[in-house]
Scaffold this motif. Sequence first.
Motif, PDB file in Angstrom:
ATOM      1  N   ASP A 131     -14.329 -10.040   7.198  1.00  0.00           N
ATOM      2  CA  ASP A 131     -15.629 -10.457   6.659  1.00  0.00           C
ATOM      3  C   ASP A 131     -16.730  -9.477   7.057  1.00  0.00           C
TER       4      ASP A 131
ATOM      5  N   PRO B  13      -6.214 -11.694   1.438  1.00  0.00           N
ATOM      6  CA  PRO B  13      -7.562 -12.209   1.726  1.00  0.00           C
ATOM      7  C   PRO B  13      -8.252 -12.720   0.456  1.00  0.00           C
TER       8      PRO B  13
ATOM      9  N   TYR C 190      -6.091  -7.543   5.391  1.00  0.00           N
ATOM     10  CA  TYR C 190      -6.837  -7.744   6.627  1.00  0.00           C
ATOM     11  C   TYR C 190      -6.657  -6.507   7.529  1.00  0.00           C
TER      12      TYR C 190
ATOM     13  N   ARG D 108      -9.679 -12.296  10.464  1.00  0.00           N
ATOM     14  CA  ARG D 108     -10.496 -12.691   9.313  1.00  0.00           C
ATOM     15  C   ARG D 108     -11.972 -12.378   9.549  1.00  0.00           C
TER      16      ARG D 108
END
Length: 489
Positions: A19, A92, A156, A15
């Motif tokens: 980001d 996501p 992801y 994750r």
Amino acid sequence: MTHSAWYNRLGARDRALFDFAAARHWPAAEAVLPRLSRAANHGTLWFGAATAMAATRSPRARRAAVRGVASLALASLTVNTVAKRTVRRTRPLLDAVPLVRQLKRRPITTSFPSGHAASAAAFVAGVALESRAWGAALAPVGFSVAASRVYTGVHYPGDVVAGAALGVGAALAVRGLVPTRTQLPPPGRPHAEAPALPHGRDLVVVANRSSGTALAKAALVRDALPLAEVIECDPDDVRPTLEKAARRGQALGVCGGDGTVNQAAVVAARLGVPLAVFPGGTLNHFALDLGIEEVQDTCRALASGDAVKVDLGRFTPGPDGADAGYFLNTFSLGVYPELVRERERWSPRIGGWAAGIVGSLEVLRGERPLRGDPKGDRPDLWLLFAGNCAYQRLGPAPARRFDLADGLLDVRTVRGGRLPGLRLLAAALAGPLSRSPVHASRRMRRLRVAGLAPGTSLAYDGEVASAPEELTLDKLPEALVVYRPPVRP
């Protein structure tokens, strides 16, 4: 650390990478990656690439395209039926992904693994296993498709990596079922002495105008071998032209399909001159078994003088009252001559490959028994096939010869009865043909066939003729010397 802790840590890292990618500016990606991601939906991009590769008419490109599509199909099947249902990871959140990057239609399936990445990796890896050049050309596209799934926020990074690994695994699995040409040994025995003819010096090449791509390949021969004499002729003039050519040079060249190569082989064997084969037909079975796919392969063999001896199959009496007929590839009785006729009827209208499919479908519908006596008990046969040397299995069916001078006939029969063709096809799809109850196989040096009904047809190397009531098949061992490209280390 427990399994659950490892899983949570990996998830957190994944994750965090997502980001980071969402917050990073990707120059020039905005106009490319979303469109590329959409183009790869349902494999459309890769099917288009496969079609373009097949249109080049290069045997290697066509095989690479087929292998790529097969690898993609296996990867997609695995992702959609097993992987996504086993690991139900949610997609996501798009909070950090700029709106301009996001896809208009967000996928509704689970996130792990990425199907797009699996398809891209499977297709590119499958192609690369057969053709490094095509694989290198497609690799940046495949990488971009995989990266686009993170860029648009639908996966992801871990989903993409797992999907790509699964895709490569699918390509390797397909190679395990059907080996690539580079995995197969070229015919290496027995080596024969042949004159080296750099640039085609003292070589006369005969090209059949009606054979597949022979005229286009003849032009390539002229460019690659400026010292060679290339003669184009009509089908009715092939045999006398070959006779004259074989007496004028140190070697005889031929550019055409299997039927034309058959005629050249008979002339070369009788006159004792080596044969140089330039594939110019639809199938080119003999050339491919020699390791010859392109004009340049034969040119390399001529430059180095590399050649091998090969057997010549024989059936007596021969066609049209001849004492004997000869075959480099196959001889058959039963339904195959019908398939050849159907293929020749449709080929001018829809092309060779499509005509072969139409002919096969027509033959598979029939229940036409062949009255013969190959073993003395007069069985009803649907097909009798005799190969010049033993055919080895590639996938479910025999498709390749590793030794073109083994002295053997590869005899296969298919019994008649109710829908034998469909039963044989079902057996081929389920596994090796040797397991089929309607299929029998033996290897021998001589075969007698008697009791053939009037009007029975025979086929040899793609040519069709009327069969006599009785005939004998045997071999002329190591009767022909053929140039074969040297084995690359």
